[in-house]
Design an enzyme around this catalytic site. Structure first.
Site, PDB file in Angstrom:
ATOM      1  CB  SER A  11      -3.307   0.151  -4.786  1.00  8.05           C
ATOM      2  OG  SER A  11      -3.318   1.711  -3.984  1.00  8.05           O
ATOM      3  CG  LEU A  12      -0.728   4.187  -9.208  1.00  7.36           C
ATOM      4  CD1 LEU A  12      -2.218   5.340  -9.244  1.00  7.36           C
ATOM      5  CD2 LEU A  12       0.074   5.294  -8.466  1.00  7.36           C
ATOM      6  CD1 TRP A  37       1.325   7.729  -5.690  1.00  6.89           C
ATOM      7  CD2 TRP A  37       1.336   7.168  -3.379  1.00  6.89           C
ATOM      8  NE1 TRP A  37       1.994   9.055  -4.617  1.00  6.89           N
ATOM      9  CE2 TRP A  37       1.825   8.544  -4.274  1.00  6.89           C
ATOM     10  CE3 TRP A  37       1.661   7.117  -1.678  1.00  6.89           C
ATOM     11  CZ2 TRP A  37       2.624   9.669  -3.274  1.00  6.89           C
ATOM     12  CZ3 TRP A  37       2.316   7.681  -0.791  1.00  6.89           C
ATOM     13  CH2 TRP A  37       2.295   9.103  -1.503  1.00  6.89           C
ATOM     14  CG  LEU A  97      -3.547   5.442   6.508  1.00  2.37           C
ATOM     15  CD1 LEU A  97      -3.473   6.989   5.613  1.00  2.37           C
ATOM     16  CD2 LEU A  97      -4.082   5.351   7.136  1.00  2.37           C
ATOM     17  CG  HIS A 125      -4.039  -1.079   0.309  1.00  9.89           C
ATOM     18  ND1 HIS A 125      -4.693  -0.714  -0.542  1.00  9.89           N
ATOM     19  CD2 HIS A 125      -3.199  -0.555  -0.124  1.00  9.89           C
ATOM     20  CE1 HIS A 125      -5.155  -0.018  -0.505  1.00  9.89           C
ATOM     21  NE2 HIS A 125      -3.439   0.200  -1.585  1.00  9.89           N
ATOM     22  CG  PHE A 183       0.149   5.810   1.382  1.00 13.15           C
ATOM     23  CD1 PHE A 183      -0.740   6.788   1.326  1.00 13.15           C
ATOM     24  CD2 PHE A 183       0.934   4.812   0.726  1.00 13.15           C
ATOM     25  CE1 PHE A 183      -1.723   6.028   0.572  1.00 13.15           C
ATOM     26  CE2 PHE A 183      -0.216   4.780   0.056  1.00 13.15           C
ATOM     27  CZ  PHE A 183      -1.353   5.288  -0.479  1.00 13.15           C
ATOM     28  CG  ASP A 227      -7.270  -1.425   2.389  1.00 17.42           C
ATOM     29  OD1 ASP A 227      -7.211  -0.307   2.144  1.00 17.42           O
ATOM     30  OD2 ASP A 227      -7.009  -2.045   0.680  1.00 17.42           O
TER      31      ASP A 227
END
Length: 255
Positions: free
Chosen positions: A81-82, A20, A146, A235, A143, A207
């Site tokens: 991820s996405l 994302w 993170l 992540h 984001f 993560d």
């Protein structure tokens, strides 16, 4: 404009799908590690990077259909991820198009639920969504902070991701909103028994978005899967643990 794709190399087809808010540039080093034996295609999802397609109204099935139309078949699909959700939907939609599946820090359900603790709190995701229209650049930077949180090289990785964030242009805000909606609402767990192809799960021990504990839970639901958790990784282990990441990937792809 068509979906942006870029292909290099010769051999079996490998497709890399980004996460994302990012773009295909995140895969540059991984792509380099595969080119001696594979034909590798990277792409920018609709509304991201160079894919200046209309950003609004994209469901997960829409995204899967769009990338399937632009990608050679059959192929090995690798999603981060996405992008991992997109890859899962691809194999559920067209299993004959996927020879192997690799999910990087990705699960069938990104949000915590009463029977699924291995996700992000709904309030966190909704806060990102509520702030997108005000300052999407700030939201994206928070984001990616993170994404690297907990990694042993977090500062260097954050600098690298920030420098890369807008290299392919500005993302479409509507596409970002659609992506967060997909992360919030998607739950593919009930369909996982249909994923019959060999699957590799790559997770980061630290993560903050996709807890590493999801890996063991996912192993129980997939007929043919294996798991590797990168120690001290967040992540994005393909940044923090690149040599080990490529080695684990190649061992699975070359088998």
């Amino acid at each position: 404009m068509p979906l942006y794709t870029h292909t290099l190399g010769e051999g079996p087809d490998v497709v890399l799908v980004h996460g994302w808010g990012m773009h295909s540039g995140v895969w540059e080093d991984v792509m380099e590690g595969l080119l001696d034996h594979y034909r590798v295609t990277v792409l920018d999802l609709p509304g991201h990077g160079y894919s200046r397609l209309p950003g609004a109204g994209h469901t997960l099935k829409d995204l899967a259909a769009t990338v399937l139309a632009a990608i050679p078949a059959p192929a090995i699909w690798i999603g981060w991820s996405l992008g991992g959700l997109v890859a899962q939907q691809v194999v559920l939609t067209a299993p004959e198009r996927v020879s192997r599946l690799v999910l990087v820090n990705s699960t069938p359900c990104f949000v915590q639920r009463s029977d699924w603790t291995h996700g992000i709190a709904l309030s966190v995701l909704r806060r990102f969504a509520g702030e997108l229209r005000q300052d999407y650049r700030a939201v994206l930077k928070r984001f990616i902070a993170l994404e690297v949180h907990g990694s042993e090289h977090a500062t260097a990785q954050l600098k690298q991701l920030k420098a890369m964030l807008f290299q392919h242009g500005e993302p479409d805000v509507a596409a970002l909103e659609d992506g967060l909606a997909i992360l919030e609402t998607t739950d593919l767990r009930a369909e996982w028994s249909r994923i019959q192809c060999p699957t590799l799960l790559l997770m980061g021990q630290r993560d903050q978005l996709v807890p590493a504990g999801a890996g063991e839970a996912m192993l129980q639901r997939l007929p043919d899967a294996r798991l590797h958790v990168f120690p001290r990784a967040g992540h994005s282990p393909f940044f923090s643990h690149l040599p080990e990441f490529v080695a684990k990937l190649r061992a699975f792809l070359d088998a």
